[in-house]
Design an enzyme around this catalytic site. Structure first.
Site, short mmCIF file in Angstrom:
data_model
loop_
_atom_site.label_atom_id
_atom_site.label_comp_id
_atom_site.label_asym_id
_atom_site.label_seq_id
_atom_site.Cartn_x
_atom_site.Cartn_y
_atom_site.Cartn_z
N ASP A 451 0.86 -1.18 0.00
CA ASP A 451 0.00 0.00 0.00
C ASP A 451 0.89 1.23 0.00
O ASP A 451 2.08 1.15 0.32
CB ASP A 451 -0.86 0.03 1.28
CG ASP A 451 -1.97 -1.00 1.24
OD1 ASP A 451 -2.43 -1.31 0.14
OD2 ASP A 451 -2.37 -1.49 2.31
N ASP A 752 -4.63 -3.19 4.97
CA ASP A 752 -5.12 -2.66 6.24
C ASP A 752 -6.63 -2.75 6.39
O ASP A 752 -7.16 -2.79 7.48
CB ASP A 752 -4.65 -1.20 6.44
CG ASP A 752 -4.97 -0.31 5.25
OD1 ASP A 752 -5.82 -0.71 4.43
OD2 ASP A 752 -4.36 0.77 5.14
#
Length: 1032
Positions: A451, A752
Site C-alpha cells: 500500500d 489494512d
C-alpha cells in the site's frame, strides 16, 4: 535428494489436510515422536475441536433462527428466576450476570423490552449511556460480572519438557543397557569400577535430557510471549465521559464500545446507536450472510466482525459467559500448522535415519559375529562369562548410540528454534509474526505488493492546498491564507464547513486533560483539523443538524456519503471521496456566493486539471460535494448523481524517512516492489518516483484498465507493473493470484482494510498494518507490521532469509558429523572389530551437533550480505550443490585423518605401553570433537571464504564454542572413568587442535571449487549469484 523428498512438499499458506497426512505417513523412523512433533499440528485433536466448534455454531444458529418459538415457549412456561447475590446488591446492581447474558445470547427482544430496553438495562448495572462506566468501578464489575478472558490450557512446566526428552526410544534403550551394565559389572569388577561404564552412559543421558529440556522450555516461553502479543486488541470505549482506548481484556459489563468497519465485536452487547451497521457472524454461526443491526435487531455477539457502518454498543456479557468464549476454548486445540521447512527437514531426517539405522544394525552384526567367530576359533564358544555379556552389551550400546547420532531429530526442531529466535528479534523491531510459516516464507519473497498510505508515507496528514470558488489557496502550517477568509464569501465557507463536519467518521472529543482531540482516520482527521482552523464549531454543527443516514467510506465505494436534515427542515446529502468519481457525480458547482450554478464542460476540465496538478505534487486529492433533496424523494436513499461541486482538497502525506533506501535494498535483494493504492494515478506516480519504485521502463496502470484486460494482455504487462492506482481490493487479489500462478513468484502483500482480507489470505505472506489495520485484516495476515513502516517489511525479509540460511548452515554441519561418525565406527568395526568412539563419547558428540549446534548456528543474526543476493525460488533444492561439496570435502578430510590415527596411530605417534590403545582412542575422540568445533566455524558461511565476519556479534555462537571446548577438556582430563578417556599430554592436545583447525584451510580450498548452479534468469531481470572464486 529432492526426488526422495517429494512426499514432503507442502504449501507455505493454506496447507491442505491431505498434504499434512501424506508427509506424516512418510515419516517412518522417529526416536521421540512426542518431541519431534511437538510443533506440528495434531490433526486428530484439530478434527475433534472442529466437531466441538460445529456443535457450538449449531447451538448459536438455533438461538438465532428458532428464537421466536423459544420466546413463546418461555412466555407460556414463565421466565427463569435468578437470585442476585448480596454483594451485587450492595454494589448497586439489580440484574444477575446470567440473566443479563441470556438476553443477548437468546436474542430475547421481549425480555429486553420488559427491562425497559437498553436504557433500562444500563440503569440496572449503574451506567449512563453517554458517560459510560467509572474507572473506579472496574474491580467491582470484574468481580461480579466476570473478566473478558477465555479459559486457556495451562502452560507446560519445565518437568513436562524433561519428561518429553526422556521419552526418546534410543535413550530408553541406552538406560536399560546402562542398568544391565551396572548389574553385571558390580559382581564381576566390584565397586566402584563395575559401575563406571553404566554410570557414564546415565550421566551422559542426564546431560542430553537437561540441555534438550532447557532449550525446548526457553522456546516455549518465547512462543508464549508472542502468543500474548497476538491477542492484544485495543478498542474505543467511553469511560467517565471521555473516549479512550483500552485492551479487550480490560472490558467489563456496562462499557460503552464504539465500533467501526473491520473491528471485532469484543463482547456480547446491545446496539445503542449507529449508521448502516452490518455484522458478519460467519465466525460464530457459520452463516455467510451478513446481518443488519439496528434498534429492532439490536443484539451483537462477541467474536463477530463489523463488515460495514459504525455504531455504539452496551456490553452485557464478557469472557466465558459469551458463546465466543466457549468457541475460543476449542480454537487452541490442534496447534499451529507446520512450516514447509519443518516438513522438508522431517523428510531429510527420515532418509538419513534409514541410512543410519542400516549402518547401526550392520555395525552391531559385524562386531557381534566377529566376536563370536573369534571365540569359536579360540575354542571358547561353549565358555561364557559375564565379561562376554558385557562386551556384547557394549556392542549393542554402541549400535544404539550410532542410531542416536544418525537419526537427526534436531533438524526439524532447529527450524522452530531459529524461527522462535527470529520472531523474538522481529518483535523488538516492530513486527509481530502471527504464523511461523510467514517468517520463514518471507525469506523467499520475490515480490512485495505494498500500500502507499501509511506504509510508504508517514500517515501524518495535513491539508496543504484547496481549490474553492475558482481559487487555489495554500495552507501554510497552522495558518490559513487571508484569501480564504477575505475573498471567499460566508456562504461558500458555510457550505464547506457543513461538508467537512457533517460528512465525517471522525469525532472531536475531550481527553482527560480537557483538551480537544480528533479521533479517526488520518485523512478524516486532516479535514476536520482544517475545518477547526477555519473557525468552525464541530459540536454546534452536530447539534443543529440531524444525521439521517451514513454510507461509510470503504475501498470499494471510494466515497463517504451522509444524509442530514437541516435546521430549517430541508434534507441535504453530502459526499466526499475519490476526486474523479465525485467530479463525475456533479452537474453543478458552488459560485462565489455559495449558490449552486450549472457546471460547464470547460470548468469541469479545469477542475480535472487542478486535481492532476495537486496529484503531481504528491498530494492526496479529495473532492467535496452536496445535494439538496426535495421532500418527495425517499429519505433513506442517498443519491449517486446531481451533486453540486464544492472544493478540491490536496492533503500532504510525506514519504517516510528511510523508505527510498529500503526500496533500494529490496531491489538489490532481487525483490520487486509494486505499489497498489486506491489513490489518484498522478499522486501514486509522484510518490512512487520519490520512493524509487517507479522507474523509466516500469508501468503505472489504473485498476479499471487492469480489470478490463484479457489473460494474455495481463501476462504481458504484469512483469512491468510497478504502480497500480485507483485499484479495488479485487484488483490486488487478481494481481497476487497471477503473480503466483503465472510467474511462480513468492508474493508478500500489505493490507489494512477489511476488503484486503482475500488478497492477504491468497498471498504467500500477508502483512497487515498494526496502526491503520483493521482486526479483520490482522486476522488474515501472517505478520503484523506494528509501526506500519515499509522499512520494517524489509527487516522481516532479512530475518526470513537468515532463518533459511541458518538452517542450511546447521544441516551442512550436522550431515558432516553424521557421515564421519557413521563411516568411522562402521569401517573400524569391520576392520578391527572395535568402535573407536564409545556410547558416552557419541552421546556427547550428538549433543554438540544437535542441541548445541542448533543453538549456535540456527540463532545467528542476519548480516547485510543476505540482502545482496536473489531470493530462493519455489521448488529450489534445500541442500544445495555447494552444501554437498562442503559436506563431502570435510567428511573425506576428517575420515582420512581419523582413519590414519585409528589404524596406524600407535606407530606414527610412537605410542607404547599398557595404555597406548586408550591414549590413541582418546586422541581420536579429541581430534574428532575439535574437527566438529572448527567445522562449526566453517559452517557460518556456506559460500564465502571469510567465516569469521561478524562472529563477535553472535554471543550465543561464541558462548557455545567456549562451553564445548571447556567441557571437552573436563571430559578428557577428569571424567576418564565414565567417558573411557585418559588424560593427554600437551603435545597430543596441540595435535588434536591442529588436526581440527586444518579444516579451516580445507574449507577455503573447497569454496574455490565451482559447483553447478541454476543460471536461469528471473523474469524481472536479476541474475543468480556467482559461485567459486568470484565469491572470495
Amino acid at each position: 535428494m529432492e526426488n526422495m523428498l517429494k512426499d514432503f512438499q507442502v504449501e507455505s499458506n493454506n496447507m491442505s489436510e491431505a498434504a499434512q497426512r501424506r508427509w506424516r505417513k512418510a515419516v517412518t523412523i522417529v526416536k521421540n515422536p512426542r518431541r519431534r512433533f511437538r510443533m506440528v499440528a495434531d490433526l486428530a485433536k484439530r478434527s475433534e475441536a472442529e466437531k466441538k466448534k460445529r456443535k457450538i455454531q449449531e447451538k448459536i444458529r438455533v438461538a438465532l433462527y428458532v428464537q421466536k418459538a423459544a420466546i413463546q415457549f418461555i412466555d407460556a412456561a414463565g421466565r427463569a428466576e435468578y437470585k442476585l447475590s448480596e454483594e451485587a446488591r450492595e454494589a448497586g446492581f439489580s440484574i444477575h450476570p446470567d440473566e443479563l447474558a441470556s438476553i443477548v445470547r437468546g436474542h430475547d427482544i421481549k425480555g429486553l423490552k420488559i427491562f425497559g430496553g437498553v436504557e433500562g438495562l444500563a440503569s440496572k448495572v449503574c451506567v449512563s449511556l453517554n458517560e459510560g462506566i467509572s474507572e473506579n468501578d472496574l474491580p467491582t464489575r470484574q468481580k461480579i460480572y466476570g473478566f473478558n478472558q477465555y479459559t486457556e490450557k495451562p502452560s507446560r512446566t519445565f518437568l513436562m519438557f524433561v519428561w518429553d526428552a526422556l521419552l526418546d526410544l534410543t535413550l530408553i534403550m541406552l538406560m536399560v543397557c546402562a542398568l544391565v551394565s551396572i548389574g553385571v559389572g558390580l559382581p564381576t569388577e566390584g565397586w566402584p569400577k563395575g559401575i563406571y561404564d553404566g554410570l557414564g552412559i546415565l550421566l551422559s543421558i542426564f546431560l542430553v535430557v537437561m540441555v534438550t529440556a532447557i532449550s525446548d522450555y526457553r522456546q516455549s516461553l518465547q512462543f508464549k510471549d508472542l502468543d500474548r502479543e497476538k491477542k492484544k486488541i485495543f478498542i474505543n470505549v467511553t469511560r467517565d465521559g471521555k473516549r479512550k482506548k483500552v485492551s479487550i481484556f480490560d472490558l467489563v459489563v456496562g462499557d460503552i464500545v464504539h465500533l467501526s468497519i473491520g473491528d471485532q465485536v469484543p463482547a456480547d452487547g446491545i446496539y445503542i446507536s449507529g449508521y448502516s451497521l452490518l455484522i458478519d457472524e460467519s465466525s460464530l454461526s457459520g452463516e455467510s450472510e451478513p446481518v443488519n443491526v439496528h434498534e429492532e435487531k439490536p443484539f451483537l455477539l462477541s467474536g463477530t466482525k463489523v463488515q460495514d457502518g459504525s455504531g455504539k454498543m452496551f456490553v452485557t456479557a464478557v469472557g466465558m459467559r459469551t458463546e465466543w468464549g466457549k468457541l475460543m476454548e476449542t480454537l487452541s486445540e490442534g496447534g499451529e500448522d507446520e512450516t514447509p521447512l519443518q516438513v522438508k527437514l522431517n523428510g531429510v531426517a527420515t532418509i538419513i535415519g534409514k541410512i543410519g539405522l542400516t549402518f547401526a544394525v550392520l555395525t552391531f552384526l559385524i562386531l557381534a559375529v566377529r566376536y563370536l567367530v573369534e571365540k569359536a576359533l579360540n575354542n571358547e564358544f561353549t565358555h561364557w562369562s559375564s565379561s562376554d555379556a558385557l562386551t556384547i552389551l557394549d556392542y549393542f550400546a554402541t549400535a544404539v548410540t550410532i542410531i542416536v547420532v544418525a537419526v537427526p531429530e534436531g533438524l526439524p526442531l532447529a527450524v522452530t528454534l531459529s524461527l522462535a529466535f527470529a520472531m523474538k528479534k522481529l518483535m523488538d523491531e516492530r513486527a509481530l509474526v502471527r504464523r511461523l510459516s510467514a517468517c520463514e516464507t518471507m525469506g523467499s519473497a520475490s515480490c512485495i505488493c505494498t500500500d502507499k498510505t501509511g506504509t510508504l508515507t508517514t500517515n501524518h496528514m495535513v491539508v496543504e492546498r484547496i481549490w474553492i470558488s475558482e481559487k487555489i489557496v495554500e495552507v501554510k502550517g497552522n495558518a490559513i491564507d487571508d484569501v480564504l477568509t477575505s475573498e471567499i464569501s460566508g456562504g461558500v465557507l458555510g457550505i464547506l464547513l457543513q461538508s467537512i463536519f457533517q460528512n465525517t467518521g471522525s469525532e472531536v472529543v475531550k481527553d482527560e486533560s480537557g483538551k480537544s482531540t480528533i479521533l479517526g482516520t488520518p485523512t478524516e482527521s486532516a479535514l476536520l483539523e482544517f475545518g477547526l482552523l477555519l473557525g468552525g464549531n464541530f459540536d454546534a454543527q452536530r447539534r443543529d443538524f440531524k444525521i439521517l443516514k451514513v454510507e461509510p467510506f470503504n475501498s470499494v465505494r471510494k466515497k463517504m456519503s451522509v444524509l442530514v436534515s437541516l435546521p430549517d427542515g430541508g434534507v441535504r446529502a453530502f459526499c466526499k471521496g475519490a476526486s474523479e468519481m465525485i467530479l463525475r457525480m456533479c452537474d453543478r458547482v458552488v459560485d462565489s456566493n455559495g449558490e449552486p450554478v450549472p457546471l460547464p464542460e470547460e470548468q469541469e476540465k479545469n477542475i480535472a486539471d487542478v486535481i492532476n496538478g495537486f496529484a503531481s505534487k504528491s498530494l492526496r486529492t479529495l473532492c467535496l460535494a452536496f445535494k439538496d433533496i426535495d421532500n418527495t424523494c425517499n429519505e433513506n436513499n442517498i443519491p449517486d448523481n446531481g451533486y453540486t461541486f464544492i472544493a478540491v482538497v490536496g492533503i500532504k502525506d510525506p514519504v517516510r524517512p528511510g523508505v527510498k533506501d529500503a526500496v533500494k535494498t529490496c531491489l538489490a535483494a532481487g525483490i520487486t516492489v509494486r505499489m497498489v493504492t486506491g489513490d489518484n494515478i498522478n499522486t501514486a506516480k509522484a510518490i512512487a518516483r520519490e520512493c524509487g519504485i517507479l522507474t523509466g521502463d516500469g508501468v503505472a496502470i489504473e485498476g479499471p484498465e487492469f480489470r478490463s484486460m484479457s489473460l494474455e494482455q495481463m501476462k504481458e504487462i504484469i512483469p512491468r507493473i510497478q504502480v497500480m492506482a485507483r485499484s479495488l481490493p479485487l484488483d490486488k487479489h487478481t494481481l497476487v493470484t497471477h503473480l503466483r500462478g503465472m510467474f511462480g513468484e513468492v508474493v508478500a502483500v500489505t493490507g489494512d482494510g477489511t476488503n484486503d482480507a482475500p488478497a492477504l489470505h491468497e498471498a504467500d505472506i500477508g502483512l497487515a498494518m498494526g496502526i491503520a489495520g483493521t482486526e479483520v485484516a490482522k486476522e488474515n495476515a501472517g505478520v503484523i507490521i506494528l509501526d506500519d513502516n515499509f522499512a520494517t517489511i524489509v527487516n522481516v525479509a532479512k530475518w526470513g532469509r537468515a532463518v533459511y540460511i541458518n538452517i542450511q548452515k546447521f544441516v551442512q554441519f550436522q550431515l558432516t558429523v553424521n557421515v564421519v561418525a557413521l563411516v568411522l565406527n562402521f569401517v573400524s568395526a569391520c576392520i578391527s572389530g572395535s568402535a573407536p568412539l564409545t556410547a558416552v563419547q557419541l552421546l556427547w558428540v550428538n549433543m554438540i551437533m544437535d542441541t548445541l549446534g542448533a543453538l549456535a548456528l540456527a540463532t545467528e543474526p542476519p548480516n547485510e550480505g543476505l540482502l545482496k543476493r536473489p531470493p530462493v525460488g519455489r521448488g529450489v533444492s534445500f541442500i544445495t550443490m555447494a552444501m554437498w561439496r562442503n559436506i563431502f570435502g570435510q567428511s573425506i578430510y576428517q575420515l582420512a585423518v581419523l582413519g590414519v590415527l585409528n589404524f596406524d596411530g600407535k606407530r606414527l605417534l610412537k605410542l607404547s605401553g599398557s595404555d597406548a590403545t586408550e591414549v590413541l582412542n582418546t586422541l581420536i575422540f579429541n581430534s574428532f570433537v575439535f574437527c566438529q568445533v572448527f567445522n562449526e566455524i566453517n559452517s557460518r558461511d556456506i559460500e564465502k571464504i571469510n567465516v569469521l565476519r561478524g562472529i563477535f556479534n553472535s554471543w550465543i555462537f561464541l558462548g557455545i564454542m567456549v562451553g564445548t571446548v571447556t567441557f571437552q577438556v573436563i571430559i578428557v582430563e577428569f571424567l576418564g572413568n565414565f567417558a573411557s578417556t585418559v588424560p593427554l599430554s600437551w603435545q597430543l592436545w596441540l595435535l588434536s587442535v591442529l588436526l581440527g583447525s586444518v579444516s579451516l584451510p580445507i574449507a577455503v580450498i573447497l569454496k574455490c571449487i565451482p559447483v553447478g548452479r541454476d543460471t536461469t534468469k528471473h523474469h524481472d531481470g536479476y541474475d543468480a549469484l556467482p559461485t567459486g572464486e568470484d565469491l572470495a
